[in-house]
Scaffold this active site. Structure first.
Site, PDB file in Angstrom:
ATOM      1  N   LYS A  89       0.797  -1.216   0.000  1.00 37.31           N
ATOM      2  CA  LYS A  89       0.000   0.000   0.000  1.00 37.31           C
ATOM      3  C   LYS A  89       0.839   1.279   0.000  1.00 37.31           C
ATOM      4  CE  LYS A  89      -4.131  -0.659   0.426  1.00 37.31           C
ATOM      5  NZ  LYS A  89      -5.225  -1.044  -0.492  1.00 37.31           N
TER       6      LYS A  89
HETATM    7  N1  PMP Z   1      -4.110  -7.535   1.538  1.00 37.38           N
HETATM    8  C1  PMP Z   1      -3.902  -6.641   2.504  1.00 37.38           C
HETATM    9  C2  PMP Z   1      -3.191  -7.074   3.732  1.00 37.38           C
HETATM   10  C3  PMP Z   1      -4.366  -5.326   2.365  1.00 37.38           C
HETATM   11  O1  PMP Z   1      -4.159  -4.426   3.337  1.00 37.38           O
HETATM   12  C4  PMP Z   1      -5.088  -4.979   1.201  1.00 37.38           C
HETATM   13  C5  PMP Z   1      -5.646  -3.605   1.071  1.00 37.38           C
HETATM   14  N2  PMP Z   1      -6.953  -3.498   1.592  1.00 37.38           N
HETATM   15  C6  PMP Z   1      -5.288  -5.960   0.215  1.00 37.38           C
HETATM   16  C7  PMP Z   1      -4.777  -7.221   0.419  1.00 37.38           C
HETATM   17  C8  PMP Z   1      -6.076  -5.695  -1.028  1.00 37.38           C
HETATM   18  O2  PMP Z   1      -5.426  -4.800  -1.906  1.00 37.38           O
HETATM   19  P1  PMP Z   1      -6.256  -3.774  -2.751  1.00 37.38           P
HETATM   20  O3  PMP Z   1      -6.861  -2.793  -1.785  1.00 37.38           O
HETATM   21  O4  PMP Z   1      -5.278  -3.132  -3.662  1.00 37.38           O
HETATM   22  O5  PMP Z   1      -7.342  -4.519  -3.477  1.00 37.38           O
END
Ligand code: PMP
Length: 337
Positions: free
Chosen positions: A43
């Site tokens: 992120k």
């Molecule tokens: N895994 C984790 C640990 C996350 O923090 C996130 C973000 N919410 C995701 C997966 C999913 O990624 P995205 O938000 O880009 O779909």
């Protein structure tokens, strides 16, 4: 040779072949390990991109306050970038999130407000509503809104997708990604499909989330929504960052399988990652009949295991939820009897 600040170290994460946990799954299985980002998760990429985008458009002004509803990882990226760029941060999160994640945000000097999980998004107590109210009330504030802010998927279109293409020398055939805001899968998936439209993009969802049913039927079914344990993926609404056209299918993984698989990644591969990595590997194993030996599969490991010490890396936590009932006896467990 040095970097001018910590933000310059974001990205260019390693791609590592999995050798044990996916035995029996045809093809070469490669994990994109996002824990080497300075905030220990993927992120960081989109946090910086959203901030720089808002600076350019004038939405974020010098000395401003960043207010966001975040489960932790986005907050880490935002908090880190805010320090370098001179902003303040207030985050709202839910009582479901690991204490480690909340403590880490506070370590970066951010203010964190913990809100109840099991309320509707439109409920004034929800972490979405509280962050929106703060945005109205705090002067010179800006809410990135990672769910609907398309700078999120753009970061993965510009960075994650090209890195995967280059690291696999264009040989990737499948991308497997846990879906939360949808930024990772939509951005990286779009880039990779532009390079080769035959690449299959598989989204990993949770029981209790709306994505899979929506993809398959076009129906937003409220009956699909119920509380679940898996962190970071699945949603009870449709974020603008989920580009359903880029995603070929969704697979749901149970809380138990995601938790045990996460623990197994550490135990069998020596890779210490978070809950959504376990969900992604669980989903991949469920889908193994769709793969051929010549396939090259990239699975995203979103974040670091240290944020889950009180959860799937804690045997009491696993046992309390009935997740360890099938566990074989070990010397330690026999001595404890
Ligand atoms: N895994 C984790 C640990 C996350 O923090 C996130 C973000 N919410 C995701 C997966 C999913 O990624 P995205 O938000 O880009 O779909």
């Amino acid at each position: 040779m040095w970097y001018n600040n910590i933000l310059e170290t974001i990205g260019n994460t390693p791609l590592v072949k999995l050798n044990t946990i996916t035995k029996g799954v045809p093809g070469t299985i490669l994990a994109k390990i996002e824990t080497t980002n300075p905030g220990n998760s993927i992120k960081d990429r989109m946090a910086v991109k959203m901030i720089e985008d808002a600076e350019k458009s004038g939405k974020l002004k010098p000395g401003g306050t960043i207010i966001e509803g975040t489960s932790g990882n986005t907050g880490m990226g935002l908090a880190m970038a805010a320090i370098i760029k001179g902003y303040k941060c207030i985050f709202t999160t839910t009582d479901k999130q690991s204490k480690e994640k909340v403590d880490a945000l506070r370590a970066f000097g951010a203010e964190v407000i913990v809100c109840p999980t099991n309320v509707e998004p439109e409920d004034p107590r929800s972490y979405y509503s509280v962050s929106s109210r703060l945005e109205r009330e705090v002067p010179n504030s800006w809410k990135p809104n990672q769910y609907d802010n398309l700078a999120n998927s753009q970061a993965h279109y510009e960075q994650t997708g090209p890195e995967i293409w280059e690291q696999t020398e264009g040989k990737i055939t499948h991308l497997v990604v846990g879906v939360g805001t949808g930024g990772t899968i939509s951005g990286a998936g779009k880039y990779l499909k532009e390079k080769n439209p035959n690449i299959q993009v598989w989204g990993i969802d949770t029981y209790g989330s709306v994505f899979k049913k929506y993809k398959e039927t076009g129906i937003f079914d409220k009956d699909e929504i119920y509380p679940y344990i898996t962190e970071g993926i699945g949603e009870d609404f449709l974020p603008a960052n989920v580009n359903f056209d880029v995603i070929d299918l969704f697979e749901k993984v149970t809380d138990k399988d995601a938790a045990l698989m996460t623990r197994d990644i550490a135990r069998k591969e020596g890779i210490f990652v978070g809950n959504s990595a376990g969900a992604a590997i669980g989903g991949l194993i469920q889908l193994k009949d769709k793969l051929k030996p010549e396939d090259v599969v990239v699975v995203i490991f979103h974040d670091h295991g240290s944020r889950y010490m009180g959860k799937m890396y804690n045997e009491d936590w696993l046992r309390e939820r009935g997740f360890l009932q099938d566990e074989k006896l070990t010397a330690k467990s026999i001595l404890a009897k």
